[in-house]
Design an enzyme around this catalytic site. Structure first.
Site, PDB file in Angstrom:
ATOM      1  N   LYS A   1       0.829  -1.213   0.000  1.00 55.04           N
ATOM      2  CA  LYS A   1       0.000   0.000   0.000  1.00 55.04           C
ATOM      3  C   LYS A   1       0.865   1.265   0.000  1.00 55.04           C
ATOM      4  O   LYS A   1       1.496   1.591   1.004  1.00 55.04           O
ATOM      5  CB  LYS A   1      -0.900   0.033   1.248  1.00 55.04           C
ATOM      6  CG  LYS A   1      -1.847   1.210   1.203  1.00 55.04           C
ATOM      7  CD  LYS A   1      -2.319   1.581   2.584  1.00 55.04           C
ATOM      8  CE  LYS A   1      -2.229   3.047   2.906  1.00 55.04           C
ATOM      9  NZ  LYS A   1      -2.166   4.034   1.881  1.00 55.04           N
TER      10      LYS A   1
ATOM     11  N   GLU B   1       9.281   1.743  11.077  1.00 53.07           N
ATOM     12  CA  GLU B   1      10.278   2.808  10.839  1.00 53.07           C
ATOM     13  C   GLU B   1       9.530   4.119  11.012  1.00 53.07           C
ATOM     14  O   GLU B   1       8.727   4.491  10.158  1.00 53.07           O
ATOM     15  CB  GLU B   1      10.829   2.720   9.420  1.00 53.07           C
ATOM     16  CG  GLU B   1      11.576   1.445   9.099  1.00 53.07           C
ATOM     17  CD  GLU B   1      12.972   1.409   9.684  1.00 53.07           C
ATOM     18  OE1 GLU B   1      13.428   2.445  10.212  1.00 53.07           O
ATOM     19  OE2 GLU B   1      13.586   0.343   9.633  1.00 53.07           O
TER      20      GLU B   1
ATOM     21  N   CYS C   1      12.764  11.551   7.592  1.00 56.55           N
ATOM     22  CA  CYS C   1      12.648  11.028   8.961  1.00 56.55           C
ATOM     23  C   CYS C   1      13.902  11.306   9.782  1.00 56.55           C
ATOM     24  O   CYS C   1      13.840  11.583  10.965  1.00 56.55           O
ATOM     25  CB  CYS C   1      12.360   9.535   8.925  1.00 56.55           C
ATOM     26  SG  CYS C   1      13.551   8.629   7.928  1.00 56.55           S
TER      27      CYS C   1
ATOM     28  N   GLU D   1       8.175  16.358  15.926  1.00 56.29           N
ATOM     29  CA  GLU D   1       8.653  16.255  14.539  1.00 56.29           C
ATOM     30  C   GLU D   1       7.839  17.212  13.672  1.00 56.29           C
ATOM     31  O   GLU D   1       6.619  17.064  13.558  1.00 56.29           O
ATOM     32  CB  GLU D   1       8.482  14.820  14.027  1.00 56.29           C
ATOM     33  CG  GLU D   1       9.085  14.623  12.655  1.00 56.29           C
ATOM     34  CD  GLU D   1       8.870  13.221  12.105  1.00 56.29           C
ATOM     35  OE1 GLU D   1       7.746  12.701  12.213  1.00 56.29           O
ATOM     36  OE2 GLU D   1       9.826  12.653  11.545  1.00 56.29           O
TER      37      GLU D   1
HETATM   38  P1  NAD Z   1       1.671   8.432   8.000  1.00 61.21           P
HETATM   39  O1  NAD Z   1       1.931   7.678   9.246  1.00 61.21           O
HETATM   40  O2  NAD Z   1       0.590   9.440   8.001  1.00 61.21           O
HETATM   41  O3  NAD Z   1       1.322   7.427   6.806  1.00 61.21           O
HETATM   42  C1  NAD Z   1       2.187   6.381   6.415  1.00 61.21           C
HETATM   43  C2  NAD Z   1       1.380   5.316   5.693  1.00 61.21           C
HETATM   44  O4  NAD Z   1       0.454   4.733   6.610  1.00 61.21           O
HETATM   45  C3  NAD Z   1       0.530   5.847   4.532  1.00 61.21           C
HETATM   46  O5  NAD Z   1       0.531   4.893   3.497  1.00 61.21           O
HETATM   47  C4  NAD Z   1      -0.847   5.961   5.164  1.00 61.21           C
HETATM   48  O6  NAD Z   1      -1.895   5.884   4.216  1.00 61.21           O
HETATM   49  C5  NAD Z   1      -0.851   4.760   6.095  1.00 61.21           C
HETATM   50  N1  NAD Z   1      -1.805   4.843   7.216  1.00 61.21           N
HETATM   51  C6  NAD Z   1      -2.376   5.938   7.770  1.00 61.21           C
HETATM   52  N2  NAD Z   1      -3.212   5.595   8.772  1.00 61.21           N
HETATM   53  C7  NAD Z   1      -3.157   4.247   8.876  1.00 61.21           C
HETATM   54  C8  NAD Z   1      -3.771   3.294   9.730  1.00 61.21           C
HETATM   55  N3  NAD Z   1      -4.619   3.654  10.673  1.00 61.21           N
HETATM   56  N4  NAD Z   1      -3.464   1.991   9.574  1.00 61.21           N
HETATM   57  C9  NAD Z   1      -2.589   1.599   8.624  1.00 61.21           C
HETATM   58  N5  NAD Z   1      -1.980   2.453   7.766  1.00 61.21           N
HETATM   59  C10 NAD Z   1      -2.257   3.765   7.887  1.00 61.21           C
HETATM   60  O7  NAD Z   1       3.071   9.059   7.593  1.00 61.21           O
HETATM   61  P2  NAD Z   1       3.399  10.009   6.365  1.00 61.21           P
HETATM   62  O8  NAD Z   1       2.847  11.356   6.674  1.00 61.21           O
HETATM   63  O9  NAD Z   1       3.018   9.360   5.068  1.00 61.21           O
HETATM   64  O10 NAD Z   1       4.997  10.028   6.411  1.00 61.21           O
HETATM   65  C11 NAD Z   1       5.713  10.855   7.243  1.00 61.21           C
HETATM   66  C12 NAD Z   1       6.198  10.126   8.476  1.00 61.21           C
HETATM   67  O11 NAD Z   1       6.961   8.985   8.086  1.00 61.21           O
HETATM   68  C13 NAD Z   1       7.136  10.952   9.318  1.00 61.21           C
HETATM   69  O12 NAD Z   1       6.814  10.803  10.678  1.00 61.21           O
HETATM   70  C14 NAD Z   1       8.501  10.360   9.038  1.00 61.21           C
HETATM   71  O13 NAD Z   1       9.447  10.563  10.058  1.00 61.21           O
HETATM   72  C15 NAD Z   1       8.165   8.933   8.844  1.00 61.21           C
HETATM   73  N6  NAD Z   1       9.212   8.242   8.088  1.00 61.21           N
HETATM   74  C16 NAD Z   1      10.074   7.397   8.758  1.00 61.21           C
HETATM   75  C17 NAD Z   1      11.114   6.767   8.073  1.00 61.21           C
HETATM   76  C18 NAD Z   1      12.098   5.868   8.779  1.00 61.21           C
HETATM   77  O14 NAD Z   1      12.869   5.202   8.100  1.00 61.21           O
HETATM   78  N7  NAD Z   1      12.122   5.815  10.103  1.00 61.21           N
HETATM   79  C19 NAD Z   1      11.268   6.988   6.699  1.00 61.21           C
HETATM   80  C20 NAD Z   1      10.374   7.838   6.057  1.00 61.21           C
HETATM   81  C21 NAD Z   1       9.349   8.458   6.763  1.00 61.21           C
END
Ligand code: NAD
Length: 491
Positions: free
Chosen positions: A174, A249, A283, A384
């Site tokens: 997804k 992550e 991130c 963040e």
């Molecule tokens: P997000 O958590 O909003 O969404 C991530 C994914 O999860 C998307 O595909 C979203 O549709 C899905 N999602 C949302 N709600 C969900 C639920 N209830 N159940 C299952 N899936 C769900 O994050 P974002 O805004 O897309 O990305 C930014 C975040 O990602 C930041 O916090 C960043 O630090 C983190 N990030 C971490 C790493 C790492 O390697 N640690 C790398 C990249 C991004």
């Protein structure tokens, strides 16, 4: 405009309802694609397909050599489609071309790395106090649910898909709603090289529907999630139903410690890159710069001068050095944090505005932003922001640098700049984070494990650990003395 589709059991499937996701280019708000929003039922169907494909052995039953060949072919196709993938990633995410070029090249490299790693010797044998040959072998976990964010759409996907496929799992994948385009292109490539149907299934849609269904499903054996700490927590709860393996992550608020004895120009250069690469939507961004007091004023002055020179603009414009914010809502979140910082009493040393001049008014652009006079209890230091906003704090000695660095719930990354090797090592060993750098900030390598301490996650991507996340360990004991044990001797 592109029409995106889901890919389930080797078929491209159009939207089943009128609920569509309009994908926009954040540099100008043009609609560039329309994506389906799959229902819970469609997601469950994709999971059932992946389960059947896993059980059939069509993928897990291949030799590691055969899977490795597929992975190498995928890497070759990524290279062949390099320019198109770069262009699409820039339009979808808003990042600049040079960043997308790095991502796409690295994605091909990641497939090649796991194509090689899966052929490396694996397993162990043990000396046990019986006439028994004890050993372990590694096996695929089963159905892997892969949920990815929008900041590195293709690369974060590949960090999961490549090791999951290498290990022999089948996949329900997804992408983020904001950035599904290169996900579809990657799956087209996977289809083109002949990966059997049912092995990789692509389901686009809302996190609360598609993501939640994957995380809850009893037929998903593992969920690998990259995204916010908040959603990571929900995934962990949802995964409890069948105690599926999880790999998370998550977010960060990473410290970058600059000592007075560091090479000044190197420290400035990497600190700028640490926060403004990807417009801070990274991130591992070095969003908290900590500077030794004797060079603090000079550091802030130089940093601000250099931040002013960064050319912000559309990713496809060769002159742009920092691209767009991915969405209007993310831009508003960042602007809100800037307001909060000002209300909290921090000094806005530079930036803080949405940029609308020179044709940027249709897109989501924010100036590189610098806050000084901050204290650790401020929200802009603790939370963040995920944008081009840095806080620069002063410290007096090693002890205070370490205390400030670790004063956060996160533990993803950290950096130290110093020309005193022993001091740099001493300090970096005390930084509670999973990814750390000395005299650089930010590089990632397919060969080395990536992941966080504390609220930044569980498990590791990349390297051998990244493959481990997608494998079960099976113990095999072979009795070499084939005779009764005599435990119940009565006959
Ligand atoms: P997000 O958590 O909003 O969404 C991530 C994914 O999860 C998307 O595909 C979203 O549709 C899905 N999602 C949302 N709600 C969900 C639920 N209830 N159940 C299952 N899936 C769900 O994050 P974002 O805004 O897309 O990305 C930014 C975040 O990602 C930041 O916090 C960043 O630090 C983190 N990030 C971490 C790493 C790492 O390697 N640690 C790398 C990249 C991004």
């Amino acid at each position: 405009m592109l029409e995106l589709n889901n890919y389930i059991n080797g078929e491209w499937i159009g939207p089943s309802n009128s609920d569509r996701n309009k994908v926009i280019n954040p540099a100008n708000q043009e609609v560039i694609a329309v994506a389906p929003r799959a229902t819970k039922e469609e997601t469950e169907e994709a999971i059932a397909v992946a389960k059947a494909a896993f059980e059939s052995g069509v993928w897990s039953g291949l030799t590691a050599h055969e899977r490795s060949e597929y992975l190498n072919k995928i890497a070759d196709k990524i290279d062949e489609n390099f320019d198109e993938l770069v262009r699409l990633e820039v339009m979808d995410n808003g990042k600049i071309k040079a960043e997308a070029e790095f991502d796409i090249a690295d994605a091909a490299g990641c497939f090649r790395y796991y194509a090689g790693l899966v052929l490396a010797p694996e397993g162990e044998t043990y000396q046990v106090p019986e006439d028994v040959q004890a050993m372990i072998v590694k096996e695929p976990v089963g159905v892997a649910g892969l949920i990815v964010p929008w900041n590195f759409p293709l690369l974060m996907s590949v960090w999961k898909i490549a090791p999951a496929m290498a290990a022999g799992n089948t996949i329900v994948y997804k992408p983020a709603e904001a950035t599904p385009i290169t996900a579809m292109k990657l799956v087209e490539i996977i289809e083109e090289v002949g990966v059997p149907k049912g092995v990789v299934n692509l389901v686009m849609g809302r996190g609360s529907v598609v993501g939640q269904t994957i995380a809850e499903s009893k037929d998903v054996d593992l969920v690998s999630f990259t995204g916010s700490t908040e959603v990571g927590r929900e995934i962990m709860r949802a995964a409890a139903g069948n105690l599926k393996k999880i790999s998370l992550e998550l977010g960060g608020k990473s410290p970058n410690i600059i000592f007075a004895d560091a090479d000044f120009e190197t420290a400035i250069d990497h600190a700028l890159m640490g926060i403004y690469f990807g417009s801070g939507q990274v991130c591992s961004a070095g969003s908290r710069v900590l500077v030794e007091e004797s060079i603090y004023d000079k550091f802030v002055e130089t940093f601000v001068e250099r931040a002013k020179l960064i050319k912000v603009g559309p990713g496809l414009d060769e002159n742009s050095q920092m691209g767009a914010i991915n969405s209007e809502s993310q831009m508003n979140t960042i602007l809100k944090y800037i307001e909060i910082g000002i209300e909290e009493g921090a000094t806005l040393a530079y930036g803080g505005r949405r940029l609308t001049e020179n044709g940027l008014d249709k897109g989501f652009f924010i100036e590189p932003t610098v806050f000084t006079d901050v204290t650790s209890d401020m929200r802009i230091v603790q939370e963040e922001i995920f944008g081009p906003v840095v806080t620069i704090q002063k410290f007096k000695d090693e002890e205070e640098a370490i205390q400030l660095a670790n004063d956060t719930d996160f533990g993803l990354a950290g950096g130290v700049f110093s020309n005193d090797g022993a001091k740099a090592l001493r300090v970096i060993k005390k930084v509670r984070a999973g990814i750390t750098w000395v005299n650089t900030f930010g590089p990632t390598y397919n060969e080395a494990p990536w992941g966080g301490y504390k609220m930044s996650g569980i498990g590791r991507s990349l390297g051998t650990y990244g493959l481990d996340d997608f494998q079960e360990i099976k113990q095999i004991n072979i009795n070499l003395a084939v005779e009764p044990s005599g435990w119940f001797p009565n006959k």
